[in-house]
Design an enzyme around this catalytic site. Sequence first.
Site, PDB file in Angstrom:
ATOM      1  N   PRO A   9       0.772  -1.169  -0.108  1.00 41.67           N
ATOM      2  CA  PRO A   9       0.133  -0.099   0.036  1.00 41.67           C
ATOM      3  C   PRO A   9       0.891   1.243  -0.033  1.00 41.67           C
ATOM      4  O   PRO A   9       1.870   1.307   0.547  1.00 41.67           O
ATOM      5  CB  PRO A   9      -0.907   0.051   1.151  1.00 41.67           C
ATOM      6  CG  PRO A   9      -0.157  -0.981   2.030  1.00 41.67           C
ATOM      7  CD  PRO A   9       0.463  -2.209   1.084  1.00 41.67           C
ATOM      8  N   ASN A  10       0.210   2.183  -0.933  1.00 43.92           N
ATOM      9  CA  ASN A  10       0.851   3.629  -0.864  1.00 43.92           C
ATOM     10  C   ASN A  10       2.287   3.676  -1.545  1.00 43.92           C
ATOM     11  O   ASN A  10       2.628   4.808  -1.821  1.00 43.92           O
ATOM     12  CB  ASN A  10       0.929   4.017   0.529  1.00 43.92           C
ATOM     13  CG  ASN A  10      -0.244   4.327   1.520  1.00 43.92           C
ATOM     14  OD1 ASN A  10      -1.106   4.807   0.706  1.00 43.92           O
ATOM     15  ND2 ASN A  10      -0.286   3.446   2.418  1.00 43.92           N
ATOM     16  N   ARG A  17       4.582  10.783  -2.206  1.00 42.45           N
ATOM     17  CA  ARG A  17       4.462  10.455  -0.746  1.00 42.45           C
ATOM     18  C   ARG A  17       5.587  10.826  -0.129  1.00 42.45           C
ATOM     19  O   ARG A  17       6.656  10.414  -0.443  1.00 42.45           O
ATOM     20  CB  ARG A  17       4.222   8.933  -0.901  1.00 42.45           C
ATOM     21  CG  ARG A  17       4.233   8.413   0.514  1.00 42.45           C
ATOM     22  CD  ARG A  17       4.370   6.855   0.489  1.00 42.45           C
ATOM     23  NE  ARG A  17       3.800   6.389   1.843  1.00 42.45           N
ATOM     24  CZ  ARG A  17       4.361   5.244   2.125  1.00 42.45           C
ATOM     25  NH1 ARG A  17       4.759   4.362   1.160  1.00 42.45           N
ATOM     26  NH2 ARG A  17       4.066   4.673   3.287  1.00 42.45           N
ATOM     27  N   TYR A  22      10.873   9.209   1.014  1.00 42.15           N
ATOM     28  CA  TYR A  22      10.821   8.019  -0.229  1.00 42.15           C
ATOM     29  C   TYR A  22      11.371   8.402  -1.382  1.00 42.15           C
ATOM     30  O   TYR A  22      11.600   7.672  -2.247  1.00 42.15           O
ATOM     31  CB  TYR A  22       9.336   7.375  -0.121  1.00 42.15           C
ATOM     32  CG  TYR A  22       8.761   7.052   1.062  1.00 42.15           C
ATOM     33  CD1 TYR A  22       9.161   5.568   1.226  1.00 42.15           C
ATOM     34  CD2 TYR A  22       7.951   7.553   1.781  1.00 42.15           C
ATOM     35  CE1 TYR A  22       8.784   4.838   2.517  1.00 42.15           C
ATOM     36  CE2 TYR A  22       7.402   6.967   3.038  1.00 42.15           C
ATOM     37  CZ  TYR A  22       7.741   5.806   3.177  1.00 42.15           C
ATOM     38  OH  TYR A  22       7.139   4.962   4.315  1.00 42.15           O
ATOM     39  N   ASN A  73       8.167  -5.585  -1.021  1.00 41.95           N
ATOM     40  CA  ASN A  73       8.139  -4.533   0.050  1.00 41.95           C
ATOM     41  C   ASN A  73       6.675  -4.516   0.429  1.00 41.95           C
ATOM     42  O   ASN A  73       5.724  -3.827  -0.075  1.00 41.95           O
ATOM     43  CB  ASN A  73       8.471  -3.307  -0.532  1.00 41.95           C
ATOM     44  CG  ASN A  73       8.372  -1.928   0.344  1.00 41.95           C
ATOM     45  OD1 ASN A  73       7.796  -2.426   1.614  1.00 41.95           O
ATOM     46  ND2 ASN A  73       8.979  -0.925  -0.006  1.00 41.95           N
ATOM     47  N   ALA A  76       3.112  -0.748   4.729  1.00 44.70           N
ATOM     48  CA  ALA A  76       2.674  -0.908   6.330  1.00 44.70           C
ATOM     49  C   ALA A  76       2.050  -2.493   6.236  1.00 44.70           C
ATOM     50  O   ALA A  76       2.085  -2.725   7.867  1.00 44.70           O
ATOM     51  CB  ALA A  76       1.338   0.030   6.349  1.00 44.70           C
ATOM     52  N   GLU A  97      13.144  -9.301   1.301  1.00 43.76           N
ATOM     53  CA  GLU A  97      12.346  -8.232   1.856  1.00 43.76           C
ATOM     54  C   GLU A  97      13.118  -6.900   1.539  1.00 43.76           C
ATOM     55  O   GLU A  97      14.185  -6.818   1.829  1.00 43.76           O
ATOM     56  CB  GLU A  97      12.285  -8.362   3.295  1.00 43.76           C
ATOM     57  CG  GLU A  97      11.518  -7.107   3.993  1.00 43.76           C
ATOM     58  CD  GLU A  97      11.727  -7.260   5.731  1.00 43.76           C
ATOM     59  OE1 GLU A  97      12.578  -8.251   6.024  1.00 43.76           O
ATOM     60  OE2 GLU A  97      10.998  -6.715   6.478  1.00 43.76           O
ATOM     61  N   HIS A  99      12.902  -2.445   2.040  1.00 42.25           N
ATOM     62  CA  HIS A  99      12.378  -1.302   2.600  1.00 42.25           C
ATOM     63  C   HIS A  99      12.958  -0.148   2.150  1.00 42.25           C
ATOM     64  O   HIS A  99      14.375  -0.339   2.321  1.00 42.25           O
ATOM     65  CB  HIS A  99      12.190  -1.144   4.250  1.00 42.25           C
ATOM     66  CG  HIS A  99      11.225  -2.462   4.690  1.00 42.25           C
ATOM     67  ND1 HIS A  99      10.005  -2.303   4.426  1.00 42.25           N
ATOM     68  CD2 HIS A  99      11.503  -3.839   5.137  1.00 42.25           C
ATOM     69  CE1 HIS A  99       9.393  -3.285   4.923  1.00 42.25           C
ATOM     70  NE2 HIS A  99      10.269  -4.248   5.392  1.00 42.25           N
ATOM     71  N   ARG A 106      12.878   4.211  12.822  1.00 45.36           N
ATOM     72  CA  ARG A 106      11.869   4.549  12.772  1.00 45.36           C
ATOM     73  C   ARG A 106      10.890   4.519  14.128  1.00 45.36           C
ATOM     74  O   ARG A 106      11.253   3.972  14.890  1.00 45.36           O
ATOM     75  CB  ARG A 106      10.959   4.606  11.368  1.00 45.36           C
ATOM     76  CG  ARG A 106      11.869   5.081  10.263  1.00 45.36           C
ATOM     77  CD  ARG A 106      11.293   5.019   8.761  1.00 45.36           C
ATOM     78  NE  ARG A 106       9.877   5.771   8.847  1.00 45.36           N
ATOM     79  CZ  ARG A 106       9.046   5.600   7.793  1.00 45.36           C
ATOM     80  NH1 ARG A 106       9.366   4.930   6.849  1.00 45.36           N
ATOM     81  NH2 ARG A 106       8.272   6.484   7.951  1.00 45.36           N
TER      82      ARG A 106
HETATM   83  C1  DQA Z   1       8.349   1.004   3.819  1.00 43.70           C
HETATM   84  C2  DQA Z   1       8.239   1.105   5.383  1.00 43.70           C
HETATM   85  C3  DQA Z   1       6.993   0.958   6.002  1.00 43.70           C
HETATM   86  O1  DQA Z   1       7.066   1.138   7.477  1.00 43.70           O
HETATM   87  C4  DQA Z   1       5.724   1.910   5.441  1.00 43.70           C
HETATM   88  O2  DQA Z   1       4.693   1.537   5.884  1.00 43.70           O
HETATM   89  C5  DQA Z   1       5.709   2.011   3.888  1.00 43.70           C
HETATM   90  C6  DQA Z   1       6.980   1.926   3.310  1.00 43.70           C
HETATM   91  C7  DQA Z   1       9.637   1.336   3.376  1.00 43.70           C
HETATM   92  O3  DQA Z   1       9.880   1.075   2.035  1.00 43.70           O
HETATM   93  O4  DQA Z   1      10.548   2.092   3.643  1.00 43.70           O
HETATM   94  O5  DQA Z   1       4.836   2.132   3.209  1.00 43.70           O
HETATM   95  O6  DQA Z   1       7.993  -0.486   3.487  1.00 43.70           O
END
Ligand code: DQA
Length: 147
Positions: A9-10, A17, A22, A73, A76, A97, A99, A106
């Site tokens: 998501p997002n 964003r 990011y 990835n 959230a 994985e 991020h 964080r």
């Molecule tokens: C994320 C880190 C997550 O905590 C966050 O909710 C994201 C992006 C990252 O790529 O840094 O949406 O996965």
Amino acid sequence: MKLLVINGPNLNLLGLREPGLYGTVDYNGLVQMIQTACEQRGIEVRFYQSNHEGDLVDAIQQARFDCDGIVINPAAYTHTSIAILDALKAVNLPAAEVHITDVTKREPFRQISYAGMVCQGHFIGEGLQGYIHAVDFLQQKIKGKDC
Ligand code: DQA
């Protein structure tokens, strides 16, 4: 060799964003960057992005039919989704994985990664480059298994 690259998501709003966190490259730019890297390495790649947990589970399940590994990835859902963890366990494909940000530095609620529990590779806080490192990691891992 074929990889599935999953974004949660997002991440469709990359570029827009929280650019301070990011970056300014958008989702299509990310896809293009990974696609180019995969072409250079002779890897086939499929991309999937969704804001919906169940759709991400479906995409992971689908990978068992035609993919050799998964870059994920979960965004959230990393910190909440046992369903994604179980799907990764069920398909039992090599997984890495990613991020973009350094989640370890964080908020406390970002300190658990369910999906990460079954991923063999972890690329955290390397920006978009983490996806390329994840591709390289999986290529090595899958090659090692095949030979
Ligand atoms: C994320 C880190 C997550 O905590 C966050 O909710 C994201 C992006 C990252 O790529 O840094 O949406 O996965």
